[in-house]
Design a protein around this motif. Structure first.
Motif, mmCIF file in Angstrom:
data_model
loop_
_atom_site.group_PDB
_atom_site.id
_atom_site.type_symbol
_atom_site.label_atom_id
_atom_site.label_comp_id
_atom_site.label_asym_id
_atom_site.label_seq_id
_atom_site.Cartn_x
_atom_site.Cartn_y
_atom_site.Cartn_z
ATOM 1 N N GLY A 57 51.069 39.560 42.128
ATOM 2 C CA GLY A 57 50.641 40.784 42.787
ATOM 3 C C GLY A 57 50.222 41.886 41.838
ATOM 4 O O GLY A 57 49.775 42.956 42.276
ATOM 5 N N SER A 58 50.349 41.652 40.534
ATOM 6 C CA SER A 58 49.908 42.647 39.555
ATOM 7 C C SER A 58 48.418 42.927 39.720
ATOM 8 O O SER A 58 47.644 42.053 40.090
ATOM 9 N N LYS A 59 48.026 44.172 39.431
ATOM 10 C CA LYS A 59 46.618 44.563 39.536
ATOM 11 C C LYS A 59 45.911 44.272 38.217
ATOM 12 O O LYS A 59 46.272 44.823 37.182
ATOM 13 N N ILE A 60 44.902 43.396 38.278
ATOM 14 C CA ILE A 60 44.143 43.015 37.088
ATOM 15 C C ILE A 60 42.685 43.436 37.248
ATOM 16 O O ILE A 60 42.075 43.214 38.296
ATOM 17 N N LEU A 61 42.138 44.044 36.194
ATOM 18 C CA LEU A 61 40.714 44.355 36.140
ATOM 19 C C LEU A 61 40.037 43.350 35.221
ATOM 20 O O LEU A 61 40.398 43.218 34.050
ATOM 21 N N ASP A 62 39.061 42.618 35.765
ATOM 22 C CA ASP A 62 38.232 41.695 34.972
ATOM 23 C C ASP A 62 36.964 42.464 34.640
ATOM 24 O O ASP A 62 36.064 42.598 35.475
ATOM 25 N N LEU A 63 36.893 43.016 33.423
ATOM 26 C CA LEU A 63 35.841 43.945 33.032
ATOM 27 C C LEU A 63 34.685 43.186 32.396
ATOM 28 O O LEU A 63 34.863 42.509 31.388
ATOM 29 N N ALA A 64 33.502 43.323 32.986
ATOM 30 C CA ALA A 64 32.326 42.506 32.662
ATOM 31 C C ALA A 64 32.572 41.093 33.178
ATOM 32 O O ALA A 64 32.591 40.115 32.446
ATOM 33 N N CYS A 65 32.744 41.005 34.495
ATOM 34 C CA CYS A 65 33.214 39.771 35.146
ATOM 35 C C CYS A 65 32.112 38.755 35.400
ATOM 36 O O CYS A 65 32.403 37.614 35.769
ATOM 37 N N GLY A 66 30.828 39.153 35.243
ATOM 38 C CA GLY A 66 29.748 38.228 35.579
ATOM 39 C C GLY A 66 29.822 37.823 37.039
ATOM 40 O O GLY A 66 30.024 38.659 37.921
ATOM 41 N N LYS A 67 29.695 36.532 37.308
ATOM 42 C CA LYS A 67 29.769 36.035 38.688
ATOM 43 C C LYS A 67 31.203 35.834 39.160
ATOM 44 O O LYS A 67 31.432 35.323 40.260
ATOM 45 N N GLY A 68 32.171 36.194 38.306
ATOM 46 C CA GLY A 68 33.552 36.266 38.766
ATOM 47 C C GLY A 68 34.406 35.030 38.595
ATOM 48 O O GLY A 68 35.425 34.891 39.250
#
Length: 254
Positions: A57-68
């Motif tokens: 449940g931690s909040k994660i930011l994928d920065l420059a995620c492209g198509k994810g």
């Protein structure tokens, strides 16, 4: 006029009309790199989240995620994930996977987020693209400001010494019946990749340009940004970093 110039003209009004704003937004970028190792990426995410001991449940930011691809897998592991990228096309594609704990948005990594994250991941050499070197420091500060009090950030960058030592000057890579003619070289402390190809009668030319940032460069910027570098790894299995032999430069900081 080359077709690539047409593509470039479409993004000239964008806040950041740099090469990455056009190349990353074309379908050809995703065609060229479609064979990236998904299993290796998943192993990396498994190892990283385990190392950071992130609760479910931690909040994660994928920065420059492209198509994810990383965002989607992190969400499957039980995390609340936001994927952010400058490319509108990539975010549109990634957003097809949205759910109540997985979201995507168009965002410039030089700008901090109002919300705070337990972890921020900047993966697969998604750093060092800016024309202005000062923007690299600006990005680090934005990452720091977007972390929660106990949050951790990760930058997964190439190991410049290893990349330069093993640089393939020229090759032709054929994907989906398109012959991508690729040239690589080092100039002005940047690693360049020139990409030429034809498709449906149109000629295209794109240039990738990444600052050849060393560990020492990152350490200097982090010190200036008031960031604490906690650990360094040399590959996706989180093995010890070696200056010349490691494939990656993976930095954990807060």
């Amino acid at each position: 006029m080359l077709a690539s110039e047409n593509l470039n003209s479409k993004v000239n009004n964008h806040k950041s009309a740099n090469w990455f704003a056009s190349w990353f937004d074309t379908p050809y970028y995703h065609i060229l790199y479609k064979d990236r190792n998904y299993r290796e990426a998943q192993v990396f995410m498994d190892n990283l989240t385990h190392y950071l001991n992130l609760p479910e449940g931690s909040k994660i930011l994928d920065l420059a995620c492209g198509k994810g691809r990383h965002s989607i897998y992190l969400n499957q592991l039980g995390f609340n994930v936001l994927g952010a990228d400058l490319s509108e096309n990539s975010i549109a594609e990634a957003s097809k996977n949205k759910n109540k704990s997985l979201d995507f948005k168009v965002h410039d990594m030089r700008e901090p987020f109002e919300e705070k994250f337990d972890a921020i991941f900047n993966l697969f050499t998604s750093f060092g693209y800016f024309e202005n070197d000062a923007d690299n420091l600006t990005t680090l500060i934005a990452i720091k400001e977007s972390l929660s009090e106990y949050g951790f950030a990760v930058i997964d960058f190439m190991n410049v010494a290893n990349v330069i030592a093993n640089l393939v000057p020229e090759e032709v890579k054929t994907v989906d019946n398109i012959d991508f003619h690729i040239k690589r070289y080092v100039k002005d402390n940047h690693i360049f990749k020139e990409i030429d190809f034809e498709d449906q009668g149109n000629k295209y030319h794109f240039t990738e340009k990444v600052k050849a940032l060393t560990l020492q460069d990152f350490e200097s910027m982090m010190e200036e940004a008031g960031i604490f570098l906690l650990d360094i790894f040399g590959d996706y299995k989180l093995k010890k970093y070696h200056k010349t032999e490691s494939e990656r430069l993976i930095m954990i900081f807060k």
